[in-house]
Design a protein around this motif. Sequence first.
Motif, PDB file in Angstrom:
ATOM      1  N   PRO A   6      12.179  83.578   9.274  1.00 22.62           N
ATOM      2  CA  PRO A   6      10.749  83.789   9.648  1.00 22.62           C
ATOM      3  C   PRO A   6      10.544  84.852  10.943  1.00 22.62           C
ATOM      4  N   LEU A   7       9.633  85.740  10.891  1.00 22.57           N
ATOM      5  CA  LEU A   7       9.478  86.822  11.708  1.00 22.57           C
ATOM      6  C   LEU A   7       8.657  86.192  12.992  1.00 22.57           C
ATOM      7  N   HIS A   8       7.894  85.486  12.744  1.00 21.87           N
ATOM      8  CA  HIS A   8       6.882  84.866  13.723  1.00 21.87           C
ATOM      9  C   HIS A   8       6.955  83.165  13.733  1.00 21.87           C
ATOM     10  N   PRO A   9       8.021  82.518  14.151  1.00 21.24           N
ATOM     11  CA  PRO A   9       7.929  80.930  13.606  1.00 21.24           C
ATOM     12  C   PRO A   9       6.846  80.532  14.831  1.00 21.24           C
ATOM     13  N   ARG A  10       5.977  79.466  14.624  1.00 19.08           N
ATOM     14  CA  ARG A  10       5.182  78.783  15.368  1.00 19.08           C
ATOM     15  C   ARG A  10       5.869  78.130  16.657  1.00 19.08           C
ATOM     16  N   HIS A  11       6.875  77.497  16.684  1.00 17.78           N
ATOM     17  CA  HIS A  11       7.634  76.830  17.617  1.00 17.78           C
ATOM     18  C   HIS A  11       9.218  77.122  17.672  1.00 17.78           C
ATOM     19  N   PRO A  12       9.563  78.356  17.796  1.00 19.75           N
ATOM     20  CA  PRO A  12      10.809  78.652  17.932  1.00 19.75           C
ATOM     21  C   PRO A  12      11.637  77.823  18.786  1.00 19.75           C
ATOM     22  N   GLU A  13      11.297  77.503  19.797  1.00 16.18           N
ATOM     23  CA  GLU A  13      12.003  76.544  20.633  1.00 16.18           C
ATOM     24  C   GLU A  13      12.482  75.428  20.095  1.00 16.18           C
ATOM     25  N   ARG A  14      11.969  74.881  19.127  1.00 13.23           N
ATOM     26  CA  ARG A  14      12.443  73.573  18.571  1.00 13.23           C
ATOM     27  C   ARG A  14      13.676  73.447  17.451  1.00 13.23           C
ATOM     28  N   CYS A  19      22.691  79.891  12.692  1.00 18.27           N
ATOM     29  CA  CYS A  19      23.140  80.080  11.341  1.00 18.27           C
ATOM     30  C   CYS A  19      22.126  79.697  10.437  1.00 18.27           C
ATOM     31  N   ASP A  20      22.402  79.553   9.088  1.00 20.05           N
ATOM     32  CA  ASP A  20      21.261  79.117   8.170  1.00 20.05           C
ATOM     33  C   ASP A  20      20.850  77.721   7.922  1.00 20.05           C
ATOM     34  N   HIS A  21      21.475  77.130   9.107  1.00 16.72           N
ATOM     35  CA  HIS A  21      21.020  75.493   9.032  1.00 16.72           C
ATOM     36  C   HIS A  21      19.404  75.230   9.602  1.00 16.72           C
ATOM     37  N   TYR A  22      19.132  76.392  10.734  1.00 15.73           N
ATOM     38  CA  TYR A  22      18.066  76.188  11.573  1.00 15.73           C
ATOM     39  C   TYR A  22      17.935  74.620  12.038  1.00 15.73           C
ATOM     40  N   CYS A  23      18.717  74.010  12.489  1.00 13.80           N
ATOM     41  CA  CYS A  23      18.835  72.656  12.944  1.00 13.80           C
ATOM     42  C   CYS A  23      17.781  72.378  14.005  1.00 13.80           C
ATOM     43  N   GLY A  24      17.268  71.187  14.272  1.00 13.90           N
ATOM     44  CA  GLY A  24      16.465  70.972  15.364  1.00 13.90           C
ATOM     45  C   GLY A  24      17.460  71.177  16.815  1.00 13.90           C
ATOM     46  N   ALA A  25      16.635  71.624  17.874  1.00 11.82           N
ATOM     47  CA  ALA A  25      17.298  71.810  18.961  1.00 11.82           C
ATOM     48  C   ALA A  25      18.165  70.663  19.606  1.00 11.82           C
ATOM     49  N   GLU A  26      17.761  69.368  19.276  1.00 11.42           N
ATOM     50  CA  GLU A  26      18.555  68.242  19.654  1.00 11.42           C
ATOM     51  C   GLU A  26      19.608  67.815  18.727  1.00 11.42           C
ATOM     52  N   ALA A  27      19.658  68.707  17.583  1.00 13.61           N
ATOM     53  CA  ALA A  27      20.787  67.824  16.506  1.00 13.61           C
ATOM     54  C   ALA A  27      21.423  69.046  16.048  1.00 13.61           C
ATOM     55  N   LEU A  28      22.168  69.746  16.642  1.00 12.59           N
ATOM     56  CA  LEU A  28      22.990  70.814  16.416  1.00 12.59           C
ATOM     57  C   LEU A  28      24.032  70.574  15.324  1.00 12.59           C
ATOM     58  N   ARG A  29      24.082  71.009  13.967  1.00 10.48           N
ATOM     59  CA  ARG A  29      25.265  70.579  13.052  1.00 10.48           C
ATOM     60  C   ARG A  29      26.603  71.644  12.941  1.00 10.48           C
ATOM     61  N   CYS A  30      26.334  72.663  13.435  1.00  8.97           N
ATOM     62  CA  CYS A  30      27.306  73.674  13.271  1.00  8.97           C
ATOM     63  C   CYS A  30      28.443  73.369  14.324  1.00  8.97           C
ATOM     64  N   ASN A  32      28.680  73.670  17.716  1.00  9.74           N
ATOM     65  CA  ASN A  32      28.500  74.583  18.867  1.00  9.74           C
ATOM     66  C   ASN A  32      28.445  73.340  19.931  1.00  9.74           C
ATOM     67  N   GLY A  33      27.264  72.673  19.784  1.00  9.32           N
ATOM     68  CA  GLY A  33      27.325  71.583  20.616  1.00  9.32           C
ATOM     69  C   GLY A  33      26.788  71.912  22.431  1.00  9.32           C
ATOM     70  N   SER A  34      26.842  73.154  22.489  1.00  6.07           N
ATOM     71  CA  SER A  34      26.493  73.433  23.843  1.00  6.07           C
ATOM     72  C   SER A  34      25.062  73.922  24.276  1.00  6.07           C
ATOM     73  N   SER A  35      24.319  74.781  23.340  1.00  6.24           N
ATOM     74  CA  SER A  35      23.107  74.926  23.485  1.00  6.24           C
ATOM     75  C   SER A  35      22.625  75.713  22.181  1.00  6.24           C
ATOM     76  N   ARG A  36      21.252  75.651  22.088  1.00  3.85           N
ATOM     77  CA  ARG A  36      20.782  76.552  20.592  1.00  3.85           C
ATOM     78  C   ARG A  36      20.661  77.835  21.100  1.00  3.85           C
ATOM     79  N   THR A  37      20.901  78.659  19.934  1.00  2.50           N
ATOM     80  CA  THR A  37      20.643  80.156  19.767  1.00  2.50           C
ATOM     81  C   THR A  37      19.223  80.492  19.744  1.00  2.50           C
ATOM     82  N   GLN A  38      18.552  81.245  20.486  1.00  2.00           N
ATOM     83  CA  GLN A  38      17.194  81.560  20.670  1.00  2.00           C
ATOM     84  C   GLN A  38      16.680  82.401  19.284  1.00  2.00           C
TER      85      GLN A  38
END
Length: 73
Positions: A6-14, A19-30, A32-38
Amino acid sequence: MAKRFPLHPRHPERNCWGCDHYCGAEALRCGNGSSRTQHPAELLGEDWYAFGDWGLDIVDEATSIKPAVATTR
């Protein structure tokens, strides 16, 4: 097969945009575990794709882009 980006997601902070999973900010599957990619819009503003060499083919009025297919040699 990669998801559309998406070019302009409504709530990108969520979501995590790393990666291609676009996980919820509190449930990272990849793992990484440290923090989300903005999303680039969070870092560079709403016109993030207009500047720089992103290598994107964006049509007027597009809401998302299809990722390029990676080629192997």
